[in-house]
Design a protein around this motif. Structure first.
Motif, mmCIF file in Angstrom:
data_model
loop_
_atom_site.group_PDB
_atom_site.id
_atom_site.type_symbol
_atom_site.label_atom_id
_atom_site.label_comp_id
_atom_site.label_asym_id
_atom_site.label_seq_id
_atom_site.Cartn_x
_atom_site.Cartn_y
_atom_site.Cartn_z
ATOM 1 N N SER A 77 36.619 41.470 40.819
ATOM 2 C CA SER A 77 36.068 42.689 41.413
ATOM 3 C C SER A 77 36.357 42.770 42.903
ATOM 4 O O SER A 77 36.784 43.814 43.414
ATOM 5 C CB SER A 77 34.555 42.757 41.174
ATOM 6 O OG SER A 77 34.259 42.722 39.795
ATOM 7 N N PHE A 125 33.643 50.701 37.810
ATOM 8 C CA PHE A 125 33.779 49.637 36.828
ATOM 9 C C PHE A 125 32.593 49.870 35.875
ATOM 10 O O PHE A 125 31.505 49.362 36.129
ATOM 11 C CB PHE A 125 33.650 48.266 37.483
ATOM 12 C CG PHE A 125 34.698 47.926 38.523
ATOM 13 C CD1 PHE A 125 35.501 46.806 38.361
ATOM 14 C CD2 PHE A 125 34.870 48.694 39.669
ATOM 15 C CE1 PHE A 125 36.451 46.453 39.323
ATOM 16 C CE2 PHE A 125 35.809 48.358 40.634
ATOM 17 C CZ PHE A 125 36.604 47.236 40.457
ATOM 18 N N ASP A 148 38.903 48.265 34.568
ATOM 19 C CA ASP A 148 38.550 47.083 33.788
ATOM 20 C C ASP A 148 37.900 47.370 32.442
ATOM 21 O O ASP A 148 37.941 46.522 31.554
ATOM 22 C CB ASP A 148 37.647 46.145 34.597
ATOM 23 C CG ASP A 148 37.580 44.737 34.007
ATOM 24 O OD1 ASP A 148 38.638 44.230 33.586
ATOM 25 O OD2 ASP A 148 36.489 44.146 33.978
ATOM 26 N N ARG A 149 37.325 48.567 32.261
ATOM 27 C CA ARG A 149 36.573 48.821 31.037
ATOM 28 C C ARG A 149 36.843 50.212 30.482
ATOM 29 O O ARG A 149 36.818 51.195 31.220
ATOM 30 C CB ARG A 149 35.067 48.656 31.294
ATOM 31 C CG ARG A 149 34.707 47.255 31.783
ATOM 32 C CD ARG A 149 33.261 47.156 32.184
ATOM 33 N NE ARG A 149 32.914 45.795 32.592
ATOM 34 C CZ ARG A 149 31.684 45.393 32.879
ATOM 35 N NH1 ARG A 149 30.687 46.258 32.819
ATOM 36 N NH2 ARG A 149 31.455 44.136 33.238
ATOM 37 N N LEU A 160 43.340 48.423 33.513
ATOM 38 C CA LEU A 160 42.830 47.137 33.045
ATOM 39 C C LEU A 160 43.948 46.246 32.537
ATOM 40 O O LEU A 160 45.085 46.694 32.324
ATOM 41 C CB LEU A 160 41.767 47.321 31.962
ATOM 42 C CG LEU A 160 42.201 47.710 30.552
ATOM 43 C CD1 LEU A 160 41.031 47.504 29.577
ATOM 44 C CD2 LEU A 160 42.691 49.133 30.455
ATOM 45 N N ASN A 163 44.290 42.563 27.709
ATOM 46 C CA ASN A 163 43.430 41.422 27.399
ATOM 47 C C ASN A 163 43.806 40.716 26.110
ATOM 48 O O ASN A 163 43.741 39.486 26.023
ATOM 49 C CB ASN A 163 41.973 41.885 27.317
ATOM 50 C CG ASN A 163 41.439 42.354 28.651
ATOM 51 O OD1 ASN A 163 41.276 41.568 29.570
ATOM 52 N ND2 ASN A 163 41.167 43.650 28.770
ATOM 53 N N PRO A 195 36.874 43.891 28.258
ATOM 54 C CA PRO A 195 37.596 42.621 28.363
ATOM 55 C C PRO A 195 37.030 41.541 27.444
ATOM 56 O O PRO A 195 37.788 40.744 26.879
ATOM 57 C CB PRO A 195 37.427 42.236 29.841
ATOM 58 C CG PRO A 195 37.125 43.506 30.541
ATOM 59 C CD PRO A 195 36.340 44.321 29.555
ATOM 60 N N ASN A 248 36.169 34.535 31.970
ATOM 61 C CA ASN A 248 36.162 35.026 33.358
ATOM 62 C C ASN A 248 35.752 33.887 34.291
ATOM 63 O O ASN A 248 35.491 32.766 33.851
ATOM 64 C CB ASN A 248 35.266 36.264 33.532
ATOM 65 C CG ASN A 248 33.797 35.991 33.303
ATOM 66 O OD1 ASN A 248 33.338 34.850 33.325
ATOM 67 N ND2 ASN A 248 33.031 37.046 33.090
ATOM 68 N N ASP A 276 41.424 34.972 35.731
ATOM 69 C CA ASP A 276 41.195 35.260 37.157
ATOM 70 C C ASP A 276 41.799 34.156 38.022
ATOM 71 O O ASP A 276 41.614 32.954 37.763
ATOM 72 C CB ASP A 276 39.709 35.420 37.512
ATOM 73 C CG ASP A 276 39.044 36.522 36.694
ATOM 74 O OD1 ASP A 276 39.747 37.488 36.333
ATOM 75 O OD2 ASP A 276 37.838 36.422 36.430
ATOM 76 N N GLN A 293 45.349 37.913 37.084
ATOM 77 C CA GLN A 293 45.432 39.360 36.874
ATOM 78 C C GLN A 293 46.051 40.007 38.116
ATOM 79 O O GLN A 293 45.739 39.601 39.234
ATOM 80 C CB GLN A 293 44.047 39.938 36.622
ATOM 81 C CG GLN A 293 43.337 39.361 35.412
ATOM 82 C CD GLN A 293 42.118 40.174 35.026
ATOM 83 O OE1 GLN A 293 42.208 41.370 34.794
ATOM 84 N NE2 GLN A 293 40.965 39.523 34.951
ATOM 85 N N THR A 295 45.455 42.011 40.354
ATOM 86 C CA THR A 295 44.317 42.772 40.871
ATOM 87 C C THR A 295 44.705 43.763 41.962
ATOM 88 O O THR A 295 44.193 44.885 41.997
ATOM 89 C CB THR A 295 43.254 41.811 41.424
ATOM 90 O OG1 THR A 295 43.885 40.878 42.322
ATOM 91 C CG2 THR A 295 42.587 41.033 40.311
#
Length: 345
Positions: A77, A125, A148-149, A160, A163, A195, A248, A276, A293, A295
């Motif tokens: 995040s 998020f 992410d979702r 995202l 996954n 995820p 995570n 991560d 990721q 990011t």
């Protein structure tokens, strides 16, 4: 103290108010270098600060976006937020960040607060618990993107990770090093957080593709503070796992803590793969295997699309699911020799 106005700057620099306005809005097409320098010096010497409220009323924009993050404690995040802020700054947008703590009520309150502050758009998020609120923003063509979702039934762009593919790669990586008893730990899945669901789905598909059994006792999805009990139950099996996938960063911390407290050496007795890219992991010896990721790419792309939506608000932009591929950062993982594990039963 008297507030310095645009008229004061114009008078000091010996130019018109409209010329100063053009300078402040970076319209330099017909402005000489000497004029720009005089205005710059006037602003600096007088200490002029633009009236953001007045400018917002005139432009009907606040040049501000809101970011509502589900849990700011995740390294994922904070990295995405940093990328969003970088892109917004480059485009002269300010950012307000709110942390919802995975709480739909807090998320709803933050959405209403940010809308009341007339932010130009939102990056969310999502907790997934405010379906009507999400849909109302879509109906109003309000600029918003998710990170992410995925929220089923809501037509909003989502950025995202792939996954399912990431989990499949993790299982294959462990299998290639001789592991056949592989567990996975995630936060709770009750609210169908994308995820978590997809990483378990990819894990199961990979085991099936490799013709390995799916042991439901090797899958633990629970609150982080309870995870140690789930891990104890997992390792109380007659044949416990030789490898764990932590979905995570927070679950990874719990796995490492559990291993240390129970005398499991990593990676000799327990191989660990985490999601991560966590900075401190690089100083561990031996190093862990991680999936990084992208990011910063995700955050940049999300911010760029949101700014495009803000600037083209009268144009309907078709929403999409934007998937990103992980990068495997392979640690020093030896071949599994099916070493003896402590019995926790």
């Amino acid at each position: 103290m008297k507030r310095i106005t645009i008229s004061d700057v114009a008078k000091f620099a010996g130019v018109s108010k409209s010329t100063v306005s053009q300078y402040l809005n970076k319209r330099f097409d017909y402005m000489g270098e000497e004029t720009k320098l005089r205005i710059e010096q006037a602003i600096e010497q007088l200490g002029y600060q633009p009236n953001i409220v007045a400018r917002s009323l005139k432009q009907k924009r606040t040049s501000t976006i809101g970011v509502i993050v589900s849990n700011i404690l995740h390294s994922f995040s904070t990295q995405v937020i940093r990328a969003i802020e970088d892109t917004c700054r480059e485009n002269d947008f300010h950012v307000i960040v709110c942390n919802a703590d995975d709480n739909p009520t807090k998320e709803e309150n933050y959405v209403h607060m940010l809308l009341a502050k007339q932010v130009d758009g939102l990056v969310i998020f999502p907790t997934g618990g405010n379906l009507d609120l999400y849909q109302s923003m879509v109906k109003q063509n309000y600029p918003v993107v998710f990170v992410d979702r995925i929220v089923e039934g809501v037509d909003i762009d989502v950025f995202l990770l792939d996954n399912v593919n990431a989990s499949k790669l993790a299982v294959q990586h462990l299998f290639d090093r001789g592991h056949t008893r592989i567990g996975i730990v995630t936060p709770p899945v009750e609210r169908r957080i994308t995820p978590r669901i997809e990483r378990i789905e990819g894990y199961k598909k990979a085991l099936e593709d490799l013709q390995l059994p799916v042991n439901e006792n090797f899958i633990k999805s629970m609150n982080v503070e309870l995870l140690k009990y789930g891990l104890k139950e997992m390792f109380s099996e007659p044949e416990p796992p030789t490898a764990i996938i932590a979905a995570n960063d927070l679950t990874l911390f719990e796995v490492l803590k559990f291993a240390k407290e129970n005398g499991l050496t990593i990676p000799d007795q327990l191989a660990v793969v985490g999601f991560d890219d966590i900075p401190f992991v690089t100083i561990l010896e031996p190093t862990l295997t991680l999936f990084s990721q992208p990011t910063f790419d995700m955050g940049n792309r999300a911010a760029e699309l949101l700014i495009q939506k803000i600037q083209e608000q009268d144009t309907e932009i078709e929403s999409r699911i934007h998937r990103f591929q992980p990068t495997l950062l392979a640690g020093n993982l030896p071949e599994n020799k099916d070493k003896h594990h402590p019995n926790f039963g």
